[in-house]
Design an enzyme around this catalytic site. Structure first.
Site, PDB file in Angstrom:
ATOM      1  N   HIS A  38       0.762  -0.983  -0.093  1.00 45.23           N
ATOM      2  CA  HIS A  38      -0.005   0.263  -0.444  1.00 45.23           C
ATOM      3  C   HIS A  38       0.690   1.366   0.234  1.00 45.23           C
ATOM      4  O   HIS A  38       0.792   2.615  -0.451  1.00 45.23           O
ATOM      5  CB  HIS A  38      -0.608  -0.379   1.181  1.00 45.23           C
ATOM      6  N   GLU A  39       1.742   1.524   0.792  1.00 43.76           N
ATOM      7  CA  GLU A  39       2.731   3.061   1.276  1.00 43.76           C
ATOM      8  C   GLU A  39       3.514   2.999  -0.161  1.00 43.76           C
ATOM      9  O   GLU A  39       3.897   4.219  -1.160  1.00 43.76           O
ATOM     10  CB  GLU A  39       3.672   2.487   2.185  1.00 43.76           C
ATOM     11  N   HIS A  94       1.699   4.548  -2.515  1.00 48.14           N
ATOM     12  CA  HIS A  94       1.925   6.470  -2.471  1.00 48.14           C
ATOM     13  C   HIS A  94       2.821   6.744  -3.188  1.00 48.14           C
ATOM     14  O   HIS A  94       3.048   7.887  -4.083  1.00 48.14           O
ATOM     15  CB  HIS A  94       1.573   6.239  -0.400  1.00 48.14           C
TER      16      HIS A  94
END
Lengths: 131, 192
Positions: free
Chosen positions: B123-124, B127
Site C-alpha cells: 500500500h505505502e 503512495h
C-alpha cells in the site's frame, strides 16, 4: 516488533496485548446530531487528521454539529457505507480500523467516492446562513 | 484510484531504495519489501533495487515510534500503521510499535493486533509511486486494513491507476497476482 512467523509471537505478548488507540470511539456509537457527548471533539480531530474537516477549524467542542455530520457523510461515502450522517455501529466499527496515516482528502480534494462528479451526496452538504 | 494533486510521478525507471541503518532490519524484513516492490514492477516499467547509500537512494524506508519529526506522529499499537510521501519525496515510514508479521497466515494469529507487513508495504509503495487512496475495498490503495488481514495482490483498480501514471510493463500479461506467485514458488521463468 517483528515476528518472522506466527509461532515466534511470545505467549507473554498474547496475554498482555494492548488495545487500539481508537477503541474509545466505540463508546460514541449512537450519538445524535444536535446533542453533546464527551469525546466528540476527539472524533473531530480524527476526521480533521484524515481531511474530512478543514484544517482552518480548531478548538473543537463535544457538540454533534454540522461539521461532524458533514464529515460523517463524506467518510461514509468514501468507504461505501450507508450515508446517514450518523454515528451508527457500521460507521464506528469502520472508524476504529487500523489504517494508513495518509489523509483521504487533501486540501479539500479527493478522487475517492466523495470527490467524483455526479455523486449523490451533493444534496447532503450542509448549508450556512449569515448569523 | 486517485492521484496526488498535480499527478506527481517519478521521471526515471530505475529507482533505488534504502533501509534506515538505525533500524538494523533483518534480511527477512528486507525480503518482505523486495516482494512488495516486485508486485508493482510487474505491472509498470519501473524497477527497484536496494542500495546501502542513504544519500543517493530515491526511496528511504524507516520504522519510527511516536513523534519522528515529520509532523505526523505514530500512535502506538494499531491506529495509524504507516504513511508515505508522494513522488519524488521518497520517504516511507512505518510504526515501529506495531506487531509486524512477516510470513505465515496472519489470519490465524492469536495476537489480535498482528499486522501483515507486506500488505502495508505494498500500500505505502503505491503512495510513493503517486497513487492516493481508493474507495474500491478490494484495492491495495483502500485506506484501512484490519489486523490479522493479508491483502497483497494488486486489484484492477490499482493496476489501472498506476499504469495511467507509468504505462504498462511490456511483460505484463494482465495477471500480476499470478506473476508474483510464480516467482515466490520458483516456478517462474527466472528471467527477472
Amino acid at each position: 516488533h517483528f515476528f518472522p512467523n506466527l509461532t515466534s509471537i511470545p505467549e507473554e505478548l498474547l496475554k498482555n496485548a494492548t488495545g487500539n488507540p481508537w477503541d474509545f470511539f466505540q463508546q460514541l456509537a449512537g450519538c445524535h446530531a444536535g446533542e453533546k457527548y464527551d469525546g466528540l471533539a476527539k472524533l473531530k480531530h480524527y476526521f480533521q487528521y484524515f481531511g474530512y474537516i478543514p484544517n482552518s477549524l480548531s478548538n473543537f467542542t463535544d457538540d454533534f454539529d454540522d461539521y461532524l455530520e458533514s464529515a460523517l457523510r463524506t467518510y461514509q461515502q468514501n468507504f461505501n457505507l450507508n450515508v446517514t450522517g450518523e454515528l451508527d455501529d457500521q460507521t464506528v466499527n469502520h472508524v476504529v480500523r487500523p489504517r494508513c496515516g495518509n489523509p483521504d482528502i487533501i486540501n479539500g480534494s479527493t478522487s475517492m467516492n466523495s470527490g467524483k462528479t455526479n455523486n449523490t451526496s451533493s444534496s447532503h452538504h450542509f448549508h450556512t446562513v449569515s448569523h | 484510484y486517485s492521484f496526488f494533486t498535480g499527478q506527481p510521478r517519478w521521471r526515471k525507471q530505475a529507482l533505488t531504495y534504502v533501509f534506515s541503518p538505525e533500524n538494523q532490519l533483518s534480511d527477512e524484513v528486507k525480503a518482505v519489501f523486495s516482494r512488495a516492490f516486485d508486485r508493482w514492477s510487474t505491472v509498470i516499467p519501473l524497477n527497484f533495487s536496494q542500495t546501502d547509500s542513504v544519500y543517493t537512494a530515491d526511496i528511504r524506508i524507516a520504522f519510527f515510534s511516536g513523534d519522528h519529526g515529520d509532523g505526523e506522529p505514530f500512535d502506538g499499537v494499531l491506529g495509524t500503521l504507516a504513511h508515505a510521501f508522494s513522488p519524488q519525496n521518497g520517504r516511507l515510514h512505518l510504526d515501529d510499535d506495531e506487531h509486524w508479521v512477516m510470513t505465515g497466515d496472519v489470519r490465524t494469529s492469536k495476537l489480535t493486533s498482528a499486522v501483515d507487513l507486506e500488505s502495508v508495504a505494498v500500500h505505502e509503495i503505491g503512495h510513493l509511486l503517486g497513487l492516493g487512496h481508493s474507495s474500491v475495498e478490494e484495492s491495495i490503495m483502500y485506506p484501512s486494513i484490519s489486523s490479522r488481514t493479508r491483502k497483497v495482490e494488486l486489484a484492477t483498480d490499482d493496476i489501472e491507476g498506476i499504469q495511467t501514471l507509468y504505462g504498462s510493463n511490456p511483460n505484463f500479461n494482465g495477471s500480476s497476482a499470478q506473476s508474483v506467485q510464480e516467482r515466490e514458488t520458483g516456478s517462474g521463468s527466472g528471467s527477472g
